[in-house]
Design a protein around this motif. Structure first.
Motif, mmCIF file in Angstrom:
data_model
loop_
_atom_site.group_PDB
_atom_site.id
_atom_site.type_symbol
_atom_site.label_atom_id
_atom_site.label_comp_id
_atom_site.label_asym_id
_atom_site.label_seq_id
_atom_site.Cartn_x
_atom_site.Cartn_y
_atom_site.Cartn_z
ATOM 1 N N ASN A 6 0.821 -1.214 0.000
ATOM 2 C CA ASN A 6 0.000 0.000 0.000
ATOM 3 C C ASN A 6 0.856 1.266 0.000
ATOM 4 O O ASN A 6 0.577 2.216 -0.729
ATOM 5 C CB ASN A 6 -0.934 0.017 1.213
ATOM 6 C CG ASN A 6 -2.154 -0.863 1.012
ATOM 7 O OD1 ASN A 6 -2.592 -1.071 -0.114
ATOM 8 N ND2 ASN A 6 -2.696 -1.404 2.091
ATOM 9 N N LEU A 7 1.888 1.264 0.813
ATOM 10 C CA LEU A 7 2.749 2.448 0.889
ATOM 11 C C LEU A 7 3.576 2.609 -0.381
ATOM 12 O O LEU A 7 3.835 3.736 -0.822
ATOM 13 C CB LEU A 7 3.672 2.346 2.109
ATOM 14 C CG LEU A 7 2.979 2.470 3.473
ATOM 15 C CD1 LEU A 7 3.990 2.362 4.600
ATOM 16 C CD2 LEU A 7 2.206 3.790 3.573
ATOM 17 N N ALA A 10 1.259 4.093 -2.795
ATOM 18 C CA ALA A 10 1.049 5.501 -2.447
ATOM 19 C C ALA A 10 2.200 6.366 -2.949
ATOM 20 O O ALA A 10 1.980 7.464 -3.482
ATOM 21 C CB ALA A 10 0.899 5.644 -0.934
ATOM 22 N N SER A 13 1.944 6.684 -6.789
ATOM 23 C CA SER A 13 0.827 7.552 -7.172
ATOM 24 C C SER A 13 1.127 9.015 -6.871
ATOM 25 O O SER A 13 0.837 9.899 -7.695
ATOM 26 C CB SER A 13 -0.446 7.121 -6.432
ATOM 27 O OG SER A 13 -0.804 5.800 -6.771
ATOM 28 N N PHE A 325 -7.175 8.399 -2.793
ATOM 29 C CA PHE A 325 -5.803 8.044 -2.409
ATOM 30 C C PHE A 325 -5.762 7.590 -0.949
ATOM 31 O O PHE A 325 -5.135 6.582 -0.609
ATOM 32 C CB PHE A 325 -4.903 9.266 -2.617
ATOM 33 C CG PHE A 325 -3.472 9.072 -2.243
ATOM 34 C CD1 PHE A 325 -2.572 8.531 -3.148
ATOM 35 C CD2 PHE A 325 -3.002 9.443 -0.984
ATOM 36 C CE1 PHE A 325 -1.239 8.358 -2.807
ATOM 37 C CE2 PHE A 325 -1.683 9.273 -0.631
ATOM 38 C CZ PHE A 325 -0.792 8.730 -1.540
ATOM 39 N N TRP A 326 -6.465 8.334 -0.106
ATOM 40 C CA TRP A 326 -6.513 7.999 1.320
ATOM 41 C C TRP A 326 -7.205 6.658 1.544
ATOM 42 O O TRP A 326 -6.716 5.810 2.308
ATOM 43 C CB TRP A 326 -7.238 9.109 2.072
ATOM 44 C CG TRP A 326 -7.407 8.838 3.543
ATOM 45 C CD1 TRP A 326 -8.430 8.183 4.155
ATOM 46 C CD2 TRP A 326 -6.500 9.196 4.588
ATOM 47 N NE1 TRP A 326 -8.232 8.120 5.507
ATOM 48 C CE2 TRP A 326 -7.052 8.735 5.815
ATOM 49 C CE3 TRP A 326 -5.289 9.882 4.617
ATOM 50 C CZ2 TRP A 326 -6.418 8.926 7.025
ATOM 51 C CZ3 TRP A 326 -4.662 10.074 5.835
ATOM 52 C CH2 TRP A 326 -5.233 9.598 7.021
ATOM 53 N N TYR A 329 -4.959 3.639 -0.250
ATOM 54 C CA TYR A 329 -3.579 3.372 0.176
ATOM 55 C C TYR A 329 -3.307 3.610 1.664
ATOM 56 O O TYR A 329 -2.634 2.808 2.312
ATOM 57 C CB TYR A 329 -2.608 4.246 -0.642
ATOM 58 C CG TYR A 329 -2.551 3.882 -2.100
ATOM 59 C CD1 TYR A 329 -2.159 2.607 -2.503
ATOM 60 C CD2 TYR A 329 -2.875 4.809 -3.082
ATOM 61 C CE1 TYR A 329 -2.095 2.269 -3.852
ATOM 62 C CE2 TYR A 329 -2.824 4.480 -4.434
ATOM 63 C CZ TYR A 329 -2.421 3.203 -4.809
ATOM 64 O OH TYR A 329 -2.360 2.878 -6.133
ATOM 65 N N ILE A 330 -3.802 4.714 2.198
ATOM 66 C CA ILE A 330 -3.405 5.105 3.555
ATOM 67 C C ILE A 330 -4.284 4.476 4.630
ATOM 68 O O ILE A 330 -3.781 3.923 5.619
ATOM 69 C CB ILE A 330 -3.423 6.646 3.699
ATOM 70 C CG1 ILE A 330 -2.582 7.293 2.590
ATOM 71 C CG2 ILE A 330 -2.925 7.054 5.081
ATOM 72 C CD1 ILE A 330 -1.144 6.846 2.580
#
Length: 337
Positions: A6-7, A10, A13, A325-326, A329-330
């Motif tokens: 995921n990071l 991120a 992206s 995005f949040w 990924y985050i």
């Protein structure tokens, strides 16, 4: 330190987004053309999808949406732009006369003298700035002609090509990522484009409704410069938060010259029109793009200061991308045990 998928996604992206934004530092004109082309194609693509649901083949639906959209755009420019430019010249004369006669003083009857004096000083300082700004714009119109031709040429060419290859373009974006990150990248781009598509179409419909309704309202009430002000109303509705404020300032100035009662009635009608436009916007957006207003405002401030008007136009789509995005990924990283 080993980063999770995921990071890593991120980082990729965020890097690509920053590279895209950096185009504006190379050429702001090129960046503006790209933004408007993407927005135009998103609207065409969503209309084509709607026609496709009516059993019309997607390629035919795309051709119909593209031709009708370009025809409407050029027809609008041919009919509106010359008249609007002429009205701007007349509007400069009107503003100068408006300030000299002090027509705005009708709103300050029975007010304390110190308040009247302070507002009078403010209006006297505002007059030369407004006249100078509009006069400079009129002088620059000939130089904008070549830029407008270049803009429309590349917008047309870009829209034609991108409309037919839009789905392939979205599909290829995932290949900018390592193989292990492509699934999440595809989800990220699909969701981002889906939300922005709905936002573009919702904004177009709401702005068109406000512009046409404002023209009809001003024609009914006998307020001058209907075409110029209705065109301005439609354009400013593309700008979040501050767009409505920018829209109402010249309307109030012109409305005062028509009489206090007419102005108040006009503002009431415009408030109702904006309420209906908001309902139209919400009904098209449905569950898409519910953005925290704080994120929208910060996006508007940052992008507006960096990229000027184009930055203000892409403030909400950028906020949508940040939200996706949040979520993609985050958030999964923060909730991972």
């Amino acid at each position: 330190m080993k980063l999770s998928p995921n990071l890593k996604g991120a980082l990729f992206s965020a890097l690509y987004f920053l590279l895209f934004i950096s185009i504006t530092f190379i050429s702001r004109d090129v960046f503006t053309i790209i933004i408007f082309t993407i927005g135009f194609v998103l609207a065409i693509n969503l209309i084509a999808k709607g026609l496709n649901k009516l059993k019309i083949p997607m390629k035919i639906a795309t051709i119909f949406s593209l031709i009708s959209s370009l025809f409407f755009l050029y027809l609008l420019l041919v009919l509106l732009i010359p008249t609007v430019i002429r009205e701007i010249s007349n509007f400069v004369v009107f503003l100068n006369d408006f300030f000299q006669k002090g027509s705005w003083k009708i709103l300050l009857k029975n007010q304390p003298e110190n308040i009247v004096n302070n507002i009078e000083n403010f209006m006297n300082s505002l007059q030369p700035k407004l006249i100078e700004m509009l006069s400079n714009f009129i002088e620059l119109i000939p130089s904008y002609g070549q830029k407008a031709f270049t803009f429309l040429f590349f917008l047309t060419i870009g829209s034609i090509y991108l409309s037919f290859y839009f789905e392939q373009f979205k599909e290829k974006l995932q290949y900018l990522y390592p193989k292990s990150l492509r699934n999440s990248a595809k989800i990220f781009y699909d969701e981002s484009f889906n939300q922005i598509e709905h936002y573009v179409v919702a904004t177009l419909f709401a702005s068109a409704f406000v512009g046409v309704s404002a023209f009809l309202a001003m024609s009914f009430l006998g307020i001058k410069y209907q075409l110029l002000l209705s065109f301005w109303a439609a354009v400013t509705n593309f700008i979040p938060v501050i767009g409505v404020v920018l829209e109402f300032i010249p309307m109030i100035v012109v409305g005062i010259s028509s009489g206090l009662t007419t102005m108040l009635l006009f503002l009431l009608i415009m408030s109702i029109i904006h309420g209906i436009a908001f309902i139209i916007f919400i009904s098209i957006m449905k569950d898409y793009g519910r953005i925290n207003p704080v994120i929208t405002i910060f996006s508007l401030l940052i992008l507006g200061s960096i990229i000027s008007l184009t930055g203000a136009l892409i403030a909400v789509p950028t906020a949508m991308i940040i939200k996706v995005f949040w979520q993609i990924y985050i958030k999964p990283e923060l909730e991972r045990s």
